[in-house]
Every structure is written in structure tokens, then in C-alpha cells.
Design an enzyme around this catalytic site. Structure first.
Site, PDB file in Angstrom:
ATOM      1  N   LYS A 196     -24.019 -16.838 -46.393  1.00  0.00           N
ATOM      2  CA  LYS A 196     -25.426 -16.496 -46.621  1.00  0.00           C
ATOM      3  C   LYS A 196     -25.586 -14.993 -46.446  1.00  0.00           C
ATOM      4  O   LYS A 196     -25.405 -14.458 -45.348  1.00  0.00           O
ATOM      5  CB  LYS A 196     -26.327 -17.264 -45.654  1.00  0.00           C
ATOM      6  CG  LYS A 196     -27.809 -17.003 -45.865  1.00  0.00           C
ATOM      7  CD  LYS A 196     -28.641 -17.818 -44.891  1.00  0.00           C
ATOM      8  CE  LYS A 196     -30.118 -17.574 -45.076  1.00  0.00           C
ATOM      9  NZ  LYS A 196     -30.930 -18.372 -44.113  1.00  0.00           N
ATOM     10  N   LYS A 249     -25.236 -18.516 -50.760  1.00  0.00           N
ATOM     11  CA  LYS A 249     -26.643 -18.201 -50.969  1.00  0.00           C
ATOM     12  C   LYS A 249     -26.828 -16.680 -50.888  1.00  0.00           C
ATOM     13  O   LYS A 249     -26.379 -16.078 -49.914  1.00  0.00           O
ATOM     14  CB  LYS A 249     -27.488 -18.895 -49.894  1.00  0.00           C
ATOM     15  CG  LYS A 249     -28.985 -18.651 -50.013  1.00  0.00           C
ATOM     16  CD  LYS A 249     -29.748 -19.314 -48.869  1.00  0.00           C
ATOM     17  CE  LYS A 249     -31.235 -19.061 -48.998  1.00  0.00           C
ATOM     18  NZ  LYS A 249     -32.006 -19.627 -47.885  1.00  0.00           N
TER      19      LYS A 249
END
Length: 323
Positions: A196, A249
């Protein structure tokens, strides 16, 4: 002279193009993210994300019924509590907003597969993903793990099918796996936000989830966008700690990272097409600069082609209506 092989022979019409298509997008590949808020009869548009709404639990049930009729089977829940505090207490209480939403969905829509975001940023008054070390004015890693364990466990007890820790604390997958296993939830998978990035593409989400940090930013615990090798280290750690699915992400700015993980790991790979990606496509489409539906499908195919098995996208309902 032309070569003996003419590639255009296999592009002549949709039938032949479909026969040889290398990458396909199925509804079973998609997870629909949803925001749930306190109250009743609430269906509140998110201004920065046209077409996305925040739902009270009763309206969330109706939305899920609708998307199930369209063929979607998986949702990812984000909760916005009635009140916030420094510890994010509402993240793990039995009567929390996500816990109530899980119970309602499992009662009214028993076949929906419910995944829950496990993080504290929506629940803390300071907007960060863990407990704050007041001296350093930064998130304290190890003390935050216990709260993440409690949150994941509360979701499992409410009936969640899968938990998805998004906090990026070191060691949180192992901590959550231990807590789940020790409480008899060894069958609950963990979809880890393994890679992330500290991305600028999250802006619209922070409006929807009311999770903008009140000071500083999240670069001390989310990844530097410049780093790719670090993604392998993060994903390897999460796999070794017990993650069942590895997520990248955002998605489109990091297609190379999705592809890298696909080459290196046999675990399923998920990708999150985040709020900023969604909002840009919607905004450009609203201005007539692009064909929204075609760009939507092309963007999702690019994520699938890069190697993602699962795509979390706010376009899930639009795709279901289209195909």
C-alpha cells in the site's frame, strides 16, 4: 511483400476477437467497496466520487440486494462511526457500525461474501491508522497491533467472511492470524493490503470515510511510491505471516508492481482501483473528454492483464450493469 502471417486476420470482427481474447473480466473477479454510516434511510452521495454513496445499514442491505441481482457476490465494508476518539474504540465494539452492517447483511443477504477493512483511520479522532506516540507525533507500531487484533476479531464474530488489514503496521498479519486462530476463526482468510503506497490518489476516499489525518501524513507507514523492490519485501513478510491474498494499492499507477508480484508469488493477487482513479475517469467522462464506459472497461482489463486475480473497484456495479 507482406509476411505470411497477417495479424489483422484475427481482428476482423467481434466473434474472432472474442475467440482469441487473452484477458477477460468476470463479475466473479470484482469486489464492490461500500461505505456504511449511522442512522436510517440514509443514501448520501459522495461529492468527489460521482455515483458512490454512503449508506445507513438499512439502505446498505437494499444496495447489496440490488447488486446481487446484477451478479456481484463480494463486498468490502468501510465504516464511519457516530463518534471518534484517540484510540478508535468504535472499530472493535460489538455494536459498531461495521459489526451491525455485517449482521444485517448476513441475515438479509446470506449469500453475499462480506470482507471488512481492518484499520483505525476511520475511527480515530486524529485520522491515523494506529495509536499515536505523543512525543514523536507518529503512529506507534506495536501497541497498535492489539487494537487491530480486536477489530479483526470483532468482525469475525459478527459474521465477516474475510478480513482485510489496511493499516500497514509491521507484523499486523501475524498478529491478526494469531488472534483469529486462537478464537476458533482459523477458516477466516486474510486479504492483506501488502503493498500500500502513500499515494495522492486516495483524496476522494478521505471525504467518503472522513479519515483525513489531522496532522502530518502517512508516509512513515505507507510505502514510498518510488520503491518497487520494497514491494517484494512487504509481500514476502505478509505471506510468511499468514496472508491468504496479497493486495496492491493503488492499481493503475502500479501495474508494474502487480505484474512483479504475479511473477514472484503463487498466492492470489488483488488490486484496489482507488477513489482517485475512479474520480478521474468519472470527471473526464462528465466533461466529454473520454467515453466513460470504454475507459472503465479498459482500465479494469489493464489491471487484470497485469496479473491481478481480484479487483476492488467502485465501478463494480457499473460493470455488472454493462455485462
Amino acid at each position: 511483400m507482406f509476411p505470411e502471417y497477417r495479424p489483422r486476420r484475427l481482428r476482423k470482427n467481434e466473434t474472432i476477437r472474442g475467440l482469441i481474447r487473452e484477458t477477460s473480466l468476470e463479475l466473479s473477479n470484482l469486489i464492490y467497496p461500500l461505505f456504511v454510516v449511522p442512522g436510517e434511510k440514509i443514501k448520501e452521495p459522495v461529492s468527489a466520487m460521482p455515483g458512490v454513496e454512503r449508506f445507513s445499514v438499512d439502505m446498505l442491505v437494499e444496495e447489496v440486494k440490488e447488486v446481487m441481482d446484477l451478479g456481484l457476490r463480494s463486498v468490502l465494508l468501510f465504516g464511519i462511526p457516530e463518534k471518534k476518539d484517540r484510540k478508535g474504540t468504535q472499530a472493535w465494539v460489538k455494536t459498531g457500525i461495521v459489526q451491525r452492517a455485517i449482521e444485517a447483511l448476513k441475515k438479509k443477504c446470506p449469500d453475499i461474501y462480506v470482507i471488512t477493512d481492518v484499520c483505525l483511520c476511520e475511527y480515530t479522532s486524529h485520522g491515523h491508522c494506529g495509536l499515536i506516540d505523543e512525543k514523536k507525533k507518529d503512529v506507534s507500531n506495536d501497541p497498535s497491533l492489539e487494537l487491530l487484533q480486536k477489530t479483526a476479531l470483532s468482525h469475525a464474530r459478527a459474521g465477516a467472511d474475510m478480513v482485510a488489514p489496511s493499516d500497514m503496521m509491521d507484523g499486523r498479519v501475524a498478529a491478526i492470524r494469531e488472534a483469529l486462530d486462537d478464537s476458533g476463526f482459523e477458516d477466516i482468510p486474510i486479504m492483506s493490503y501488502a503493498v500500500k503506497y502513500a499515494s495522492s490518489f486516495y483524496g476522494p476516499f478521505r471525504e467518503a470515510a472522513e479519515s483525513t489525518p489531522q496532522f502530518g501524513d502517512r508516509r512513515t507507514y505507507q510505502m514510498d511510491p518510488a520503491n518497487k523492490r520494497e514491494a517484494l519485501r512487504e509481500a514476502t513478510l505478509d505471506m510468511e505471516e499468514g496472508a491468504d491474498i496479497l493486495m496492491v494499492k493503488p492499481a493503475m499507477p502500479y501495474l508494474d508492481v502487480i505484474h512483479l508480484l504475479r511473477q514472484e508469488f503463487t498466492l492470489p493477487i488483488a488490486a484496489y482501483q482507488v477513489s482517485g482513479e475512479y474520480a478521474m475517469i468519472k470527471a473526464a467522462g462528465a466533461n466529454g473528454w473520454i467515453d466513460t464506459d470504454r475507459v472503465m472497461m479498459e482500465s479494469l482489463l489493464s489491471i487484470k492483464r497485469a496479473g491481478a486475480d481480484i479487483i476492488i473497484t467502485y465501478f463494480a456495479k457499473d460493470v455488472a450493469q454493462k455485462i
